[in-house]
Design an enzyme around this catalytic site. Structure first.
Site, PDB file in Angstrom:
ATOM      1  N   SER A 136      -1.186   9.152  24.182  1.00  0.00           N
ATOM      2  CA  SER A 136      -2.405   9.133  23.376  1.00  0.00           C
ATOM      3  C   SER A 136      -2.134   9.408  21.906  1.00  0.00           C
ATOM      4  O   SER A 136      -2.853   8.928  21.032  1.00  0.00           O
ATOM      5  CB  SER A 136      -3.399  10.165  23.907  1.00  0.00           C
ATOM      6  OG  SER A 136      -2.829  11.464  23.881  1.00  0.00           O
ATOM      7  N   ALA A 138       1.379   9.506  20.442  1.00  0.00           N
ATOM      8  CA  ALA A 138       2.604   8.906  19.902  1.00  0.00           C
ATOM      9  C   ALA A 138       3.257   8.017  20.949  1.00  0.00           C
ATOM     10  O   ALA A 138       2.821   7.974  22.103  1.00  0.00           O
ATOM     11  CB  ALA A 138       3.576  10.010  19.475  1.00  0.00           C
ATOM     12  N   GLN A 139       4.285   7.295  20.522  1.00  0.00           N
ATOM     13  CA  GLN A 139       5.097   6.525  21.463  1.00  0.00           C
ATOM     14  C   GLN A 139       6.569   6.762  21.142  1.00  0.00           C
ATOM     15  O   GLN A 139       6.922   7.221  20.051  1.00  0.00           O
ATOM     16  CB  GLN A 139       4.750   5.047  21.428  1.00  0.00           C
ATOM     17  CG  GLN A 139       5.088   4.300  20.163  1.00  0.00           C
ATOM     18  CD  GLN A 139       4.608   2.850  20.220  1.00  0.00           C
ATOM     19  OE1 GLN A 139       3.614   2.531  20.865  1.00  0.00           O
ATOM     20  NE2 GLN A 139       5.311   1.964  19.531  1.00  0.00           N
ATOM     21  N   VAL A 140       7.423   6.435  22.118  1.00  0.00           N
ATOM     22  CA  VAL A 140       8.845   6.749  22.013  1.00  0.00           C
ATOM     23  C   VAL A 140       9.666   5.464  22.058  1.00  0.00           C
ATOM     24  O   VAL A 140       9.379   4.555  22.849  1.00  0.00           O
ATOM     25  CB  VAL A 140       9.276   7.694  23.151  1.00  0.00           C
ATOM     26  CG1 VAL A 140      10.783   7.953  23.091  1.00  0.00           C
ATOM     27  CG2 VAL A 140       8.521   9.015  23.069  1.00  0.00           C
ATOM     28  N   LYS A 155      10.348   9.461  18.303  1.00  0.00           N
ATOM     29  CA  LYS A 155       8.918   9.587  18.602  1.00  0.00           C
ATOM     30  C   LYS A 155       8.131   9.311  17.325  1.00  0.00           C
ATOM     31  O   LYS A 155       8.402   9.912  16.278  1.00  0.00           O
ATOM     32  CB  LYS A 155       8.624  10.993  19.128  1.00  0.00           C
ATOM     33  CG  LYS A 155       7.226  11.215  19.660  1.00  0.00           C
ATOM     34  CD  LYS A 155       7.123  12.602  20.295  1.00  0.00           C
ATOM     35  CE  LYS A 155       5.777  12.833  20.940  1.00  0.00           C
ATOM     36  NZ  LYS A 155       5.714  14.163  21.601  1.00  0.00           N
ATOM     37  N   ASP A 290       3.737  22.592  29.673  1.00  0.00           N
ATOM     38  CA  ASP A 290       3.333  21.286  30.210  1.00  0.00           C
ATOM     39  C   ASP A 290       4.475  20.752  31.076  1.00  0.00           C
ATOM     40  O   ASP A 290       4.931  19.617  30.923  1.00  0.00           O
ATOM     41  CB  ASP A 290       3.021  20.332  29.061  1.00  0.00           C
ATOM     42  CG  ASP A 290       2.154  19.157  29.493  1.00  0.00           C
ATOM     43  OD1 ASP A 290       1.513  19.253  30.564  1.00  0.00           O
ATOM     44  OD2 ASP A 290       2.115  18.148  28.778  1.00  0.00           O
TER      45      ASP A 290
END
Length: 509
Positions: A136, A138-140, A155, A290
Site C-alpha cells: 500500500s 511502497a514497492q520493492v 524499496k 509485524d
C-alpha cells in the site's frame, strides 16, 4: 485540511461499507448506540450504489477496506493490533488483511530513485528489476550494486502517497470527532487518540530513513542471535523515499512445502521463532511488531531472516520486568504473585481487593493450563488477562496491546511450522533466564551500581541542588488559593448594582 469538505470522503466510505456488507460488522464491533447506527446508515445506505464492490471472496470488513485503498488497508492493519478498540472478532479478521496492490511502472520507480539519490540509476546499479512486491505504501525491486555486485532490495514509495494519506487521515479525524460528539460512550475508546496513533505510525513508514534506522538498530541488538539474521541497510543509497537493503535469499516462512523440500527442520524453526521473539521483547525491549510469515524467510542455511521494519515495538526496562514476572507467575501458577505485581506496578488501582483479583487471575490461568499442549496459547492468556485487568480498572497500555498482538501472530507462525509445539515449554527457559539475570540480587546490585554512577556524575552539583531546593521551599511566599473568576465578577456586578440603586434612590429623595 480537516473540515466539512471531508464529508464526501466519509459518504464514499459509508457507501462502500454498506455495499460490501461491512457496515453492520463495524457497528457491532464498536458497540455503536442506536443514534450512531442511524447516522451511519444515513451516510451509507442511500449512497450504497456509489460504493466500491470489492472482492466478494473476502470477509466483509477486509473486502471494504481493500476496496477503499491504501490508507484504509493500513488503518485496518493498525486496528488489528488494538483488540481493545475493535474487539477480538474484528481484530482477527483484520490480521489477514492483505497489503498487496498493483505495482506502479518500473520507469517511474527508476526516476524516483535517480531523483532521491541524485545519480542516474545505471551509475548506481548494474541491474534493476521490475517490481517483485507491491504494497500500500511502497514497492520493492531487486537490483545489483555496480561497484560490488552485491544483490540488494530497493524499496520505493508510491508517487503521491504522502498527499493521498494526509487526505484520508484528515477524513479519519473528522469521523473520529463525529463519533465522539454523537456517541459520548465511545469516548472511553479515545477515537481521536486512535487516529493520532495511526497517523504517527504511517508518517513513520512514509519516511524510509526511519525504517533504515530501525533495521540498523534491530541488527545491532540481534547480531549474536544464532540462527537469525537482519539484512544490513545501505545508508548512502537510502533517503526519505528510497531504501536500499541487503537482498535476502530464502523461502517464505509460510510456504511449508518449499521448507520441507529444502530439508529444513520445521519443529526446530517453530521453536526458534518463538524464542527469538521473547528474547527480543524481554532482553532488548525492541521487537519486530509485524512478524508474520510474509515478513520472514528461511535462508538456505536454515537461518530465519526478518524483513520489513516499518512497525517495531518498544517497551522500557521496568515494563519488561513486570511483563516477565507476570509470565513467570503464570508458569508457576503463583496467581497471588501475579496479582501483587499488577498492584506494585500501579496497573490496578490500589483500592481494589487483591484477593479478588488473584481469584480472577486463577480463573484465567487454570483453564488454559488444563488444555492439550498443542492448544496452550500465551496470546490467549494475555487476551484474557487484559479483559480481567480492564474489569479491575486497569487503563489500556498501548505497548502491551502491541506486544500481545505480536505474540498472537508469532504463535501462529510457530504453529504453522510445528502444529504440536508446546508454547509454555518453549517459553519457560527464556523467561526464567531473564528473571535470573534482571530480577533478584544480581539485578539489585546492577541497579545500585547504575544509581551510584548517576550520583557520581552529578556529585559536584548535589550540594548546590540541595541548597537551592531548601531555599526555594523556605522562602517561597505562600500564595492564596486562586479564586474563580465568576464569583469576583458577580461581586463586582452586585456592588455596581447597589451603587447605582443608591444613586437612583438619592435622586428621588
Amino acid at each position: 485540511m480537516r473540515g466539512p469538505h471531508n464529508i464526501w470522503r466519509l459518504v464514499r466510505t459509508g457507501a462502500t461499507l454498506e455495499r460490501t456488507g461491512a457496515m453492520g460488522v463495524v457497528l457491532d464491533a464498536f458497540q455503536a448506540p442506536p443514534h450512531m447506527r442511524m447516522v451511519a446508515r444515513i451516510l451509507g445506505w442511500p449512497f450504497a450504489w456509489l460504493g466500491d464492490k470489492g472482492d466478494p471472496a473476502l470477509p466483509p470488513a477486509t473486502r471494504a477496506l481493500t476496496a477503499l485503498g491504501p490508507a484504509y488497508i493500513k488503518f485496518g492493519q493498525i486496528l488489528s493490533t488494538r483488540p481493545d478498540v475493535v474487539g477480538d472478532e474484528l481484530a482477527t479478521q483484520l490480521r489477514v488483511l492483505q497489503d498487496k496492490l498493483d505495482p506502479f511502472p518500473q520507469d517511474v520507480a527508476m526516476r524516483e530513485v535517480a531523483s532521491e539519490l541524485e545519480q542516474p540509476v545505471d551509475r548506481l546499479f548494474s541491474e534493476f528489476s521490475p517490481p517483485v512486491a507491491a504494497a500500500s505504501i511502497a514497492q520493492v525491486h531487486k537490483a545489483k550494486l555496480r561497484e560490488t555486485g552485491e544483490e540488494v532490495a530497493v524499496k520505493v514509495l508510491r508517487p503521491g502517497i504522502e498527499r493521498a494519506f494526509r487526505k484520508d487521515i484528515d477524513a479519519f479525524y473528522l469521523a473520529a470527532r463525529m463519533v465522539e460528539l454523537l456517541s459520548p460512550s465511545s469516548r472511553r475508546l479515545h477515537p481521536m487518540d486512535v487516529i493520532a496513533h495511526f497517523e504517527g505510525v504511517v508518517m513513520g513508514e512514509l519516511d524510509l530513513r526511519l525504517e533504515s534506522s530501525a533495521a540498523a538498530e534491530f541488527a545491532a541488538n540481534t547480531r549474536r542471535d544464532e540462527g537469525f539474521r537482519v539484512p544490513h541497510a545501505h545508508w548512502f543509497l537510502s533517503s526519505r523515499r528510497v531504501m536500499t537493503i541487503e537482498w535476502a535469499d530464502g523461502v517464505p516462512a509460510g510456504d511449508i512445502a518449499a521448507i520441507d523440500a529444502a530439508g529444513h527442520d520445521r519443529a526446530a524453526l517453530g521453536e526458534r521463532v518463538l524464542k527469538l521473539f521473547l528474547s527480543h521483547a524481554l532482553r532488548d525491549g525492541y521487537f519486530h511488531a509485524d512478524m508474520h510469515q510474509g515478513n520472514l524467510k528461511i535462508a538456505p542455511t536454515g537461518d530465519i531472516v526478518a524483513m520489513d521494519f516499518g512497525i517495531m515495538g518498544r517497551i522500557d526496562e521496568y515494563t519488561r520486568r513486570v511483563y516477565a514476572e507476570i509470565l513467570f507467575g503464570f508458569i508457576r501458577k503463583d496467581y497471588r504473585r501475579v496479582a501483587e505485581v499488577h498492584f506494585e506496578a500501579g496497573y490496578v488501582p490500589a483500592d481494589r481487593n487483591i484477593d479478588e483479583f488473584a481469584r480472577a487471575l486463577r480463573a484465567v490461568g487454570e483453564p488454559i493450563f488444563g488444555m492439550d499442549a498443542s492448544r496452550i496459547s500465551m496470546g490467549r492468556l494475555l487476551t484474557y488477562l487484559f479483559e480481567v485487568t480492564e474489569r479491575f480498572g486497569m487503563e489500556t497500555r498501548t505497548e502491551l496491546i502491541l506486544l500481545q498482538r505480536t505474540m498472537v501472530v508469532v504463535e501462529g507462525v510457530a504453529r504453522s511450522l510445528n502444529p504440536h509445539i508446546n508454547i509454555w515449554q518453549v517459553a519457560q527457559p527464556i523467561v526464567e533466564s531473564y528473571i535470573r539475570q534482571y530480577i533478584g540480587p544480581r539485578a539489585m546490585a546492577r541497579d545500585l551500581t547504575r544509581t551510584a554512577r548517576v550520583l557520581a556524575r552529578l556529585g559536584p552539583r548535589l550540594p548546590q541542588l540541595a541548597e537551592s531546593a531548601l531555599i526555594h521551599h523556605v522562602w517561597e511566599p505562600k500564595r492564596e488559593p486562586r479564586r474563580r473568576a465568576w464569583p469576583r465578577l458577580a461581586q463586582m456586578a452586585l456592588g455596581g448594582g447597589l451603587v447605582a440603586a443608591g444613586v437612583w434612590i438619592g435622586a428621588l429623595l
